[in-house]
Design a protein around this motif. Sequence first.
Motif, PDB file in Angstrom:
ATOM      1  N   PHE A 250       0.711  -1.181  -0.014  1.00 54.91           N
ATOM      2  CA  PHE A 250      -0.133   0.087  -0.116  1.00 54.91           C
ATOM      3  C   PHE A 250       0.674   1.300   0.135  1.00 54.91           C
ATOM      4  N   GLY A 289      -6.825  -3.222   3.348  1.00 58.32           N
ATOM      5  CA  GLY A 289      -6.992  -2.073   2.742  1.00 58.32           C
ATOM      6  C   GLY A 289      -8.176  -1.195   3.211  1.00 58.32           C
ATOM      7  N   ILE A 294      -8.266   1.975   1.265  1.00 51.08           N
ATOM      8  CA  ILE A 294      -8.130   1.651  -0.065  1.00 51.08           C
ATOM      9  C   ILE A 294      -8.653   0.433  -0.621  1.00 51.08           C
ATOM     10  N   VAL A 296      -9.576  -2.937  -2.389  1.00 51.11           N
ATOM     11  CA  VAL A 296      -8.782  -3.957  -3.003  1.00 51.11           C
ATOM     12  C   VAL A 296      -9.925  -4.448  -3.754  1.00 51.11           C
TER      13      VAL A 296
END
Length: 314
Positions: A250, A289, A294, A296
């Motif tokens: 990441f 994530g 964030i 995936v």
Amino acid sequence: MSADRRTRLSQVVQPLTSLDEFSADQAKAVCEQAKPAYVTSTLKALVRGGILQQVIVNDQHRFRWCEPERFQPEKWIDQQIHGVQITETPVEERPRERLIRDGAASLSNGDLLAILIRVGIRNESAIVGGNRIGNRFAARLEKLPRCDRDELREITRTINRASYAQIMAGIELGRRVAAAEGDNRQDKIKITSTQSAIEYCTAEFARLATDAVQEEFHIVSLDTKHQPIRTHQITVGTLDASLVHPREVFRPAIRDAASAVLLVHNHPSGDPTPSREDIQVTERLTEAGKLLGITVLDHIIVASQRCLSIREAS
């Protein structure tokens, strides 16, 4: 003398072109006007020139045309009689001149390779060398970048340090041009489904499917519209949860200010079936994530057989 030789060669070559695959005995039978020994010597010449390849089918040795649609019998016969040194080829028919006149797309693989080889050796021109390599890799061109100099030299003695370097440089430049063209198209690409993710990875990571000999783990960082921002290589080697650490995965995504990522790795075996470790890595990174905000989107396995989505397969 030349007329007699032309007739004898025609009596062998012309009947053979009607056969897709054949044994030596079948060749002799169909070339009934030629002596068996002359048929054998002509077959050897066609194999040396990369026009025919020898294959084993049901434990029998057989012959198969490499590029039947490109083979020109009369032209080949002329070459056997008069030679194929570039200096003896009419200027307008030389690969370099044809490229300038008609464009690179009009040339065969052998012609393009001849231009890269540039200089032949005694009794073997660059044209012959290029055609031998082109014919040998007619049905498996993707394997050419993985050949070392000695392997190509076994096909043609025109390969030396300089010509090998020129061929490999030409291949790599072509790859980079293709990659640059792909980058210019990325603003139109959106990863909105499993199918679009697979299509993107099939094109973007084609090298992993054909050339990679080790597993490689990459990510694709995506913006808020799920358009690709950039690709990043994370690790090289067997995929292992202890090696693919969320921090390493990441970090580049955070630098790119990514909203989501696509995980990508290859299976050099050619079989895209996910392993238990592949699934564990996907689950671990998906959870990491979520903590970072964030997403995936998917984990795509790239292999020579096909690309596969772990999300879809799970």
